[in-house]
Scaffold this motif. Structure first.
Motif, mmCIF file in Angstrom:
data_model
loop_
_atom_site.group_PDB
_atom_site.id
_atom_site.type_symbol
_atom_site.label_atom_id
_atom_site.label_comp_id
_atom_site.label_asym_id
_atom_site.label_seq_id
_atom_site.Cartn_x
_atom_site.Cartn_y
_atom_site.Cartn_z
ATOM 1 N N TRP A 180 83.437 -4.391 49.791
ATOM 2 C CA TRP A 180 81.801 -4.404 50.010
ATOM 3 C C TRP A 180 81.185 -5.092 49.065
ATOM 4 C CZ3 TRP A 180 82.329 -6.270 54.900
ATOM 5 C CH2 TRP A 180 82.880 -4.792 56.158
ATOM 6 N N PHE A 181 79.703 -4.172 48.869
ATOM 7 C CA PHE A 181 79.375 -4.702 47.433
ATOM 8 C C PHE A 181 80.150 -4.825 46.528
ATOM 9 C CE2 PHE A 181 75.341 -3.599 50.682
ATOM 10 C CZ PHE A 181 75.132 -4.372 50.420
ATOM 11 N N ALA A 182 81.314 -3.736 46.330
ATOM 12 C CA ALA A 182 81.554 -3.642 44.903
ATOM 13 C C ALA A 182 83.135 -4.826 44.263
ATOM 14 C CB ALA A 182 82.106 -2.531 44.846
ATOM 15 N N ASP A 183 83.297 -5.449 45.744
ATOM 16 C CA ASP A 183 84.190 -5.948 45.164
ATOM 17 C C ASP A 183 83.398 -7.252 45.161
ATOM 18 O OD1 ASP A 183 86.096 -7.939 45.562
ATOM 19 O OD2 ASP A 183 87.679 -7.051 47.114
ATOM 20 N N ALA A 205 79.168 -11.773 50.879
ATOM 21 C CA ALA A 205 79.420 -11.929 51.888
ATOM 22 C C ALA A 205 78.550 -10.383 52.454
ATOM 23 C CB ALA A 205 80.644 -11.565 52.869
ATOM 24 N N THR A 206 78.368 -9.569 52.233
ATOM 25 C CA THR A 206 77.628 -8.586 52.435
ATOM 26 C C THR A 206 76.450 -8.446 52.588
ATOM 27 O OG1 THR A 206 80.087 -6.915 51.908
ATOM 28 C CG2 THR A 206 78.188 -5.780 52.174
ATOM 29 N N VAL A 207 76.136 -8.930 50.897
ATOM 30 C CA VAL A 207 74.148 -9.108 50.628
ATOM 31 C C VAL A 207 74.067 -10.416 52.064
ATOM 32 C CG1 VAL A 207 72.759 -10.266 49.799
ATOM 33 C CG2 VAL A 207 74.614 -8.920 48.360
ATOM 34 N N PHE A 208 74.905 -11.387 52.622
ATOM 35 C CA PHE A 208 74.342 -12.506 53.935
ATOM 36 C C PHE A 208 74.008 -11.421 54.726
ATOM 37 C CE2 PHE A 208 75.100 -15.322 57.236
ATOM 38 C CZ PHE A 208 74.269 -16.101 56.651
ATOM 39 N N LEU A 209 75.808 -10.695 55.257
ATOM 40 C CA LEU A 209 74.991 -9.911 56.578
ATOM 41 C C LEU A 209 73.924 -8.846 56.402
ATOM 42 C CD1 LEU A 209 77.081 -10.003 58.498
ATOM 43 C CD2 LEU A 209 77.668 -7.257 57.472
ATOM 44 N N LEU A 265 66.483 -6.893 47.947
ATOM 45 C CA LEU A 265 67.951 -6.070 48.702
ATOM 46 C C LEU A 265 68.787 -6.031 47.960
ATOM 47 C CD1 LEU A 265 68.063 -6.038 51.627
ATOM 48 C CD2 LEU A 265 68.922 -8.053 52.118
ATOM 49 N N VAL A 266 68.674 -6.971 46.720
ATOM 50 C CA VAL A 266 69.598 -7.608 45.688
ATOM 51 C C VAL A 266 69.553 -6.289 44.687
ATOM 52 C CG1 VAL A 266 71.126 -8.988 43.986
ATOM 53 C CG2 VAL A 266 70.444 -9.618 46.095
ATOM 54 N N TRP A 267 68.642 -6.364 44.257
ATOM 55 C CA TRP A 267 68.298 -5.134 43.270
ATOM 56 C C TRP A 267 68.961 -3.788 44.029
ATOM 57 C CZ3 TRP A 267 67.831 -5.400 38.088
ATOM 58 C CH2 TRP A 267 67.434 -4.332 37.624
ATOM 59 N N VAL A 268 67.920 -3.259 44.341
ATOM 60 C CA VAL A 268 68.308 -2.183 45.276
ATOM 61 C C VAL A 268 70.158 -2.037 45.360
ATOM 62 C CG1 VAL A 268 66.080 -2.149 46.296
ATOM 63 C CG2 VAL A 268 67.980 -2.448 47.760
ATOM 64 N N THR A 269 70.113 -2.677 46.352
ATOM 65 C CA THR A 269 72.131 -2.508 46.284
ATOM 66 C C THR A 269 73.639 -2.688 45.903
ATOM 67 O OG1 THR A 269 71.877 -5.062 47.497
ATOM 68 C CG2 THR A 269 72.021 -4.018 48.899
ATOM 69 N N THR A 270 73.196 -3.588 44.678
ATOM 70 C CA THR A 270 73.984 -4.199 43.468
ATOM 71 C C THR A 270 73.165 -4.172 42.008
ATOM 72 O OG1 THR A 270 73.702 -6.626 43.964
ATOM 73 C CG2 THR A 270 75.684 -5.555 45.623
ATOM 74 N N ALA A 271 72.151 -4.204 41.820
ATOM 75 C CA ALA A 271 71.149 -4.647 41.277
ATOM 76 C C ALA A 271 71.929 -6.180 40.260
ATOM 77 C CB ALA A 271 71.818 -3.372 39.809
ATOM 78 N N GLY A 272 73.318 -6.961 40.851
ATOM 79 C CA GLY A 272 73.409 -8.102 40.288
ATOM 80 C C GLY A 272 74.993 -8.260 40.429
ATOM 81 N N GLY A 273 74.719 -6.668 40.198
ATOM 82 C CA GLY A 273 76.353 -6.722 40.067
ATOM 83 C C GLY A 273 77.777 -7.219 41.259
#
Lengths: 333, 254
Positions: free
Chosen positions: A179-182, A188-192, A261-269
């Protein structure tokens, strides 16, 4: 309707006609006019101070700082012209940001909004529990992006997250993943998650728009023998067009500015694969102290928003917004 | 739609062990300690208090300042009115992220970091355009005859605004207040910049920190998330009509 405090209000009444030319005014009115202007300005003053000081001034300063090599302490002094901007054009992360922004915009317009429209049409029917559905669909919009992001970060955690475990239970292990790690699935996960959070908002807009469609029109079409699709396509949709145009506008601006949303889930990664312009700006400005360069990102972000907004207003929204920027006669709908 | 929320609520009642064994079903035994521990800690309540303070401060400021400005836009004809109004409407499309950096520097030089005003003032400033547009629309609908009557009775413009217009516009003020509260409550970016001192953290920041701290204890984090959602959802269920009314009015008119 307007401006009854104007000294010559009688003449100006009616359809908000312009006041008569100043030179026809008897003496003594000039002072009252000045007083009138002062009163009006006095009411504007607090808003102006706040808006100028904390919105416009910072924007202008970002524009200024973008032309300097500057770490954010003292005043910028190392003028480097457009170097920050040329650097941006060679920065793979930033170019990727632009690409990802475009992807989000396209996905939102192609999937999220039609889905929201379909739901709105469905919920506009008389049906049981309609109010409950509405509340349910809209509820995610009230939650902050930060909290939503963390919730889904845990749901989509690799291996022991909810999503993977459910897929495993029903025998679809193959579909589960990082998901967020790949890098290949993160967007796609962010969009979901974005869709989960925002489609209810668009649905609500459409519902409000649908309420404004006069029943007589669809009934008349029904009597004329139009099918459900024809009634939707030829009666409802055109009448809903102003609402659609606004919702497209909001979706695009939202995609350009995506941060929380991006910052707390992946911080861009991972490895910048979900980074947005705002995240890149934050990284440079607040983590790496390249404030001049980060300002350049701000400026480009603003430029894109502005060009989009102006073009959209000029070519798409003009009819709907006629009121908003000039006189707002009627109710803009 | 509701599945993620339900899942979070149920998970909060499990132990982290059970969560990995039994992610989907009802809890084997309902563990309440996750929830009670959080509710028993002063930290959580301080976050709620901070968020409330900031939301209330922002809302009062936005509504007061916007009402004055919208009144002037709706009821006066003055040179530069349209230009000024256009400036405010353009504010709708200024992304906050663009101003974030210089705003941060400005707040730092004003010594407003780690100060609730450092969040309240910018939030109010960025909330102005939408609020002014909505209020202006409402103020325009109030008939001019009332204003004439008030003026004949010796009312000053401010007297009319204060004694006649504001009481009449109460529903509209309610709508914009609800919008302001929700926006402030959910703001993440600005408090993240302004508050380094944990004493001032707001709920979204607190949740993020908590998750970082207890990342291995899933059940605890779920309980925390659920509790963090409660105020917003409760507020929403009370003020739903006003919120939706405000968003649709704002969106179709802005």
């Amino acid at each position: 309707m307007t401006s009854t405090f104007l000294p010559d209000k009688r003449a100006g009444r009616g359809a908000g006609a312009p006041p008569p030319a100043a030179d026809r005014r008897p003496p003594g009115r000039t002072r009252r006019r000045a007083l009138h202007w002062l009163t009006a300005a006095g009411f504007q003053l607090p808003a102006l101070v706040l808006f100028m000081g904390l919105v416009l001034l910072p924007m202008l300063f970002a524009l200024y700082a973008a032309f300097f090599r500057w770490g954010g302490f003292g005043m910028p002094s190392d003028y480097i012209g457009g170097e920050n901007f040329t650097r941006l054009l060679q920065d793979d992360v930033f170019l990727g940001d632009l690409w990802r922004c475009l992807v989000l915009v396209v996905l939102s317009l192609a999937l999220q909004l039609p889905f929201a429209l379909a739901m709105a049409v469905l919920l506009n029917q008389r049906m049981r529990g309609r109010a409950v559905y509405r509340m349910l669909f809209f509820a995610p919009y009230v939650l902050s992006e930060a909290i939503t992001g963390i919730l889904f970060g845990m749901i989509f955690a690799p291996d022991d997250g909810f999503a993977d475990q459910v897929l495993g239970k029903v025998g679809l292990e193959g579909l589960g993943g990082e998901w967020f790690a790949d890098p290949s699935t993160v967007m796609a996960t962010v969009f979901l998650v974005m869709t989960w959070k925002y489609f209810g908002f668009h649905m609500m807009l459409y519902l409000a728009g649908l309420q404004a469609v006069p029943r007589e029109l669809t009934e008349a079409a029904l009597i004329d023998g139009a099918s459900a699709w024809q009634r939707f396509r030829n009666v409802t949709l055109p009448l809903l067009a102003p609402t659609l145009r606004i919702s497209v506008f909001l979706a695009v601006i939202g995609s350009i500015q995506l941060f929380d949303l991006v910052w707390v889930t992946t911080a861009g990664g991972p490895d910048h694969h979900s980074e947005t312009m705002a995240v890149t700006m934050f990284q440079y400005g607040f983590k790496r102290y390249q404030v001049g360069y980060a300002s350049a990102i701000s400026v480009v972000m603003f430029g894109i928003s502005l060009v989009f907004a102006l073009a959209y207003q000029r070519f798409v929204l003009r009819r709907d917004l006629e009121g908003a920027t000039t006189t707002m006669r009627g109710d803009g709908k | 739609m509701a599945v993620p929320l339900l899942y979070a609520v149920l998970s909060g009642f499990k132990s982290t062990d059970e969560l990995s064994r039994n992610p989907v079903g009802l809890p084997e035994s309902w563990v309440t300690s996750n929830y009670t521990q959080i509710l028993g800690s002063g930290d959580f309540w301080r976050l709620i208090g901070n968020s409330t303070l900031i939301a209330v401060g922002t809302t009062v400021l936005i509504v007061a300042v916007s009402a004055l400005s919208a009144f002037s836009f709706a009821r006066f004809a003055f040179r530069g009115r349209e230009a000024l109004f256009t400036l405010f409407t353009m504010g709708l499309m200024f992304p906050f992220a663009v101003a974030a950096l210089p705003l941060f520097l400005l707040l730092r030089s004003l010594d407003l970091l780690d100060n609730p005003l450092g969040v309240i003032l910018p939030q109010a400033a960025f909330g102005l355009p939408m609020t002014i547009i909505i209020l202006r629309g409402f103020f325009r609908q109030i008939p001019g005859e009332l204003e004439e009557a008030a003026t004949l009775d010796g009312c000053t413009p401010f007297g009319f605004f204060w004694r006649v217009l504001l009481p009449m516009a109460r529903p509209a003020l309610g709508t914009v207040s609800v919008l302001a509260v929700v926006t402030s409550w959910n703001n993440f970016f600005l408090p993240l910049l302004v508050f380094t001192d944990a004493q001032w953290w707001t709920l979204p920041i607190g949740v993020q920190q908590f998750q970082g701290q207890y990342s291995a204890e899933y059940a605890k984090v779920f309980a925390y998330l659920v509790l963090a959602m409660v105020p917003a959802l409760a507020f929403y269920s009370v003020a739903e009509r006003q919120l939706v009314g405000g968003l649709t009015a704002g969106a179709t008119k802005g």
